[in-house]
Enzyme design. Structure first.
Site, PDB file in Angstrom:
ATOM      1  N   GLY A  22       1.132  -1.138   0.004  1.00 50.09           N
ATOM      2  CA  GLY A  22      -0.349   0.188  -0.007  1.00 50.09           C
ATOM      3  C   GLY A  22       0.614   1.075  -0.248  1.00 50.09           C
ATOM      4  O   GLY A  22       1.870   0.904   0.381  1.00 50.09           O
ATOM      5  N   GLY A  27       3.249   7.655   3.556  1.00 48.85           N
ATOM      6  CA  GLY A  27       4.628   7.031   3.224  1.00 48.85           C
ATOM      7  C   GLY A  27       3.818   5.563   2.198  1.00 48.85           C
ATOM      8  O   GLY A  27       3.430   5.465   1.498  1.00 48.85           O
ATOM      9  N   VAL A  29       3.583   1.191   2.475  1.00 51.70           N
ATOM     10  CA  VAL A  29       3.867  -0.169   2.959  1.00 51.70           C
ATOM     11  C   VAL A  29       5.016  -1.319   2.053  1.00 51.70           C
ATOM     12  O   VAL A  29       4.039  -1.578   0.858  1.00 51.70           O
ATOM     13  CB  VAL A  29       2.710  -0.972   3.975  1.00 51.70           C
ATOM     14  CG1 VAL A  29       3.283  -1.783   4.666  1.00 51.70           C
ATOM     15  CG2 VAL A  29       2.045   0.411   4.879  1.00 51.70           C
ATOM     16  N   ASP A 137      -7.498   3.634  20.094  1.00 51.35           N
ATOM     17  CA  ASP A 137      -8.019   3.488  19.059  1.00 51.35           C
ATOM     18  C   ASP A 137      -8.399   2.171  18.802  1.00 51.35           C
ATOM     19  O   ASP A 137      -7.766   1.383  17.500  1.00 51.35           O
ATOM     20  CB  ASP A 137      -7.281   3.892  17.927  1.00 51.35           C
ATOM     21  CG  ASP A 137      -7.688   4.115  16.842  1.00 51.35           C
ATOM     22  OD1 ASP A 137      -8.942   4.444  16.795  1.00 51.35           O
ATOM     23  OD2 ASP A 137      -7.452   4.468  15.128  1.00 51.35           O
TER      24      ASP A 137
END
Length: 725
Positions: A22, A27, A29, A137
């Protein structure tokens, strides 16, 4: 999974890079392998973000926290370099989908799977809380699913209990819809372990029902419901008593009355395992999710080869065909050519378009239009297809373009299952830069999560994200370019303040409209027109006679009446009652009423009603852009533009503007387009499109809706609500 580009390194920190998993604004991955051959997910942060000291401090903390965790249900950090110019970290590679992708795309989980999910997530949270850490989260997007159990990820905003988050002082840390009431109120202050348990309750309710317990929509509305209203637990009645009790306990507004992670784990676990780590649960996932995990695992074993440079334009296969997908000059491609006036055959590929035109060879960016083109709402879908095709033709006719656009149309017939199948086909084709649609609510609910899970930007033109139960906060590539249902009162408020000033307003809340009517009344009471007063008068869903509620409303001597409902037939009954009472003030309502049934049933009583709608009537606008669009539409299709045609035209323009900002040559990942969309402003034929800063990246609703008035038995366009005198 996509091939490595020429600019990607071959090795990083002793890892061999294999493919891109991705990419976005923050940035990239990568899928990588260690020297021993173990697959890992390696996240590299762009240098411009790493240059921010606060961001780098947060990244160091994420690495430190995740490295210290050893439990079975958390994803371990295996290596990292937090001081590099572009810092990175590697974690164990988890090939499964997120819980959000699985539930939104494939449906709710059976109760046994929810029990297993809850027990194992509780064990993960118990490990965090034992070392005085709070995740902050816990949400479906941060939970990955594999055959032996879930994995809790993303400790980037985790912190010690009582510590201060590395955010602005007034920032809310977490995801609306899954954060706790104390998170919504405290805004960066001390949050304890009980906050994670509230989030866990939201996650389990969502997994069991497929619905968010505090609804969807704009973040402030979701936060308000989280703090002040009871959760929507519809559908939980059939759960086993221990699971229902856990969810009820976790969702208690009072942190002191929620169970601990250990207590949740004990309540959902066989007694034999309460003293140690839970064993793997190979049969806990539904078969359809297991198939998705298997597919992704297989893809990880066979990553695509690195591209040596710019992607080859036409590399023959063993069968003599191009590597690129060839769209025949028929169907959607023929319409693009006809609209642009090009008569020669054209090969529409992702890398170039070969044509006899003067522009020669240019890269081609393919857009998918996903709509109901043959079903019950085909007029809406066909209008969007026509508007999008005109926009593609207008782009391709320009002399200064660096790439061509192509439009591929997909018809779901208004069927949700078919919409899911189409989404899977579009995703697997890997040739689409962005998706426009689906055009209907049910199909958007079914397909948008699949597009978002594949990092494809999906631009909703007509489907209401609120009604579809979609969240731009959790679906990171979902781009909504229409005013959502939660902001429908804004045009009415503006009209009754500036155009027909009303210091006393009565709202007839039609309970047949459910939560929509409640929201209308609540919003107008909270922000009354002209700063005056608002009275609310309810009519039951089973009541056909509006005479009594109208008499009650008029007893308050209002200068304006707002029909807070969605039924054309019931709105007509309200109109007749108001006419019989000889009410002479302003009467307003909302787009669902704008149907022929309302005009027929109300007759003369409908005259003068002013109604809000989220779409324009381009042929009645006076701007140069609207006139040019209307003329082109008439020339091409022999009719005036229908509802949502101009909005679809603008959706293509918005996407093109985002692609322009990324550069017109070389490979552009769909995730990059999605990221750029939310930083793009665009003034189109219909309205200005801007997006709010922050996690929700929702469209700014200001000046994005329109007013119509019933005149001589028809809905007449008045204009954009902020421009109506």
């Amino acid at each position: 999974m996509q091939a490595l580009r020429a600019e990607d390194p071959e090795h990083l920190g002793g890892h061999r890079l294999l493919a891109r998993l991705g990419a976005g604004g923050m940035g990239v991955v990568y899928l990588a392998r260690t020297g021993e051959g173990t697959p890992v997910a390696l996240k590299v942060i762009r240098a411009e973000y790493a240059a921010d000291p606060a961001f780098r401090a947060r990244f160091r903390r994420e690495v430190r926290l995740a490295t210290g965790l050893t439990g079975r249900w958390v994803v371990a950090v295996t290596a990292a370099d937090t001081e590099a110019r572009e810092p990175w970290l590697a974690t164990a590679f988890v090939p499964g989908p997120s819980l959000a992708e699985a539930v939104d795309g494939l449906g709710r989980f059976p109760s046994a799977a929810v029990c297993a999910l809850g027990a194992r997530l509780a064990e993960a949270l118990d490990e965090l809380h034992a070392v005085d850490l709070v995740h902050r989260d816990v949400k479906p997007g941060n939970i990955l699913l594999v055959p032996d159990g879930p994995r809790l990820i993303d400790f980037g905003i985790a912190k010690g209990a009582g510590a201060t988050a590395l955010t602005a002082p007034d920032a809310i840390v977490g995801t609306p819809g899954y954060l706790s009431p104390e998170q919504a109120r405290t805004r960066g202050g001390a949050i304890g372990p009980a906050s994670d348990l509230f989030s866990l309750g939201c996650v389990l309710a969502y997994a069991a029902t497929g619905r968010r317990p505090f609804g969807t929509g704009e973040a402030p509305a979701v936060l308000y419901r989280t703090v002040h209203e009871a959760p929507d637990l519809t559908g939980l009645g059939q759960l086993p008593p221990p699971l229902r009790a856990v969810i009820d306990g976790c969702l208690n507004k009072d942190p002191a009355r929620r169970p601990t992670a250990a207590e949740v784990r004990a309540a959902l676990t066989d007694d034999r395992h309460r003293g140690g780590s839970l064993p793997p649960a190979p049969d806990w996932l539904p078969p359809v999710v297991l198939r998705l995990v298997a597919e992704r695992s297989a893809r990880a074993l066979d990553p695509p080869p690195r591209t040596a440079g710019p992607e080859p334009l036409d590399t023959p296969t063993a069968q003599g065909m191009s590597r690129r997908r060839i769209l025949s000059v028929g169907g959607s491609a023929a319409a693009v050519l006809a609209a642009s006036g090009t008569g020669a055959a054209v090969l529409l590929t992702r890398g170039r378009t070969a044509s006899s035109g003067s522009q020669g060879t240019l890269p081609t960016r393919t857009l998918a239009l996903h709509a109901d083109l043959t079903g019950a709402q085909k007029a809406l879908g066909q209008g969007q297809e026509r508007g999008a095709r005109l926009a593609v033709a207008a782009h391709n006719a320009r002399a200064d373009i660096g790439y061509r656009l192509a439009l591929a149309s997909y018809d779901d017939g208004g069927d949700a299952a078919r919409a899911r199948d189409i989404a899977r086909r579009v995703v697997s084709a890997r040739s689409v830069s962005a998706v426009i649609g689906p055009s209907t609510t049910a199909c958007a609910r079914a397909a948008a999560p699949l597009y978002a899970a594949a990092s494809l930007p999906v631009v909703l033109v007509s489907a209401d994200d609120d009604a579809a139960g979609l969240s731009t906060a959790s679906l990171r590539t979902l781009c909504v370019t229409r005013a959502s249902g939660s902001s429908r009162t804004l045009p009415v408020l503006f009209y009754l303040t500036r155009s027909r000033s009303s210091s006393r307003t009565a709202v007839i809340q039609d309970r047949a409209a459910g939560e929509t009517a409640v929201d209308i009344a609540r919003n107008l009471v909270a922000t009354p027109p002209s700063g005056g007063t608002v009275t609310v008068h309810q009519v039951g869903s089973g009541e056909a006679d509006f005479g009594p509620v109208v008499a009650q409303a008029l007893a308050a001597r209002p200068q304006a009446v707002v029909y807070g409902g969605t039924s054309p037939r019931r709105a007509a009954a309200c109109a007749r009652a108001l006419a019989e009472a000889r009410f002479a003030g302003a009467v307003t309502g909302f787009e669902p009423v704008m149907r022929a049934e309302f005009l027929t049933a109300a007759g003369r009583a409908a005259e003068g009603w002013v109604l809000e709608a989220p779409y324009t009537q381009a042929q009645s606008e006076h701007t140069a852009a609207a006139r040019a669009f209307t003329a082109a539409y008439r020339t091409r299709y022999g009719a005036v533009p229908g509802p949502w045609s101009a909005e679809a035209y603008d959706a293509v323009g918005l996407i093109a503007r985002a692609i322009d900002a990324l550069g017109t040559t070389g490979t552009i990942e769909p995730a990059q387009v999605a990221e750029r969309l939310f930083h793009t402003s665009y003034t189109g034929v219909a309205k200005p499109i801007r997006f709010e800063a922050g996690a929700t990246h929702a469209m700014d609703p200001a000046n994005t809706a329109f007013l119509y008035q019933v005149k001589e038995g028809a809905f007449r366009f008045l204009g954009r609500y902020d421009q109506v005198d």
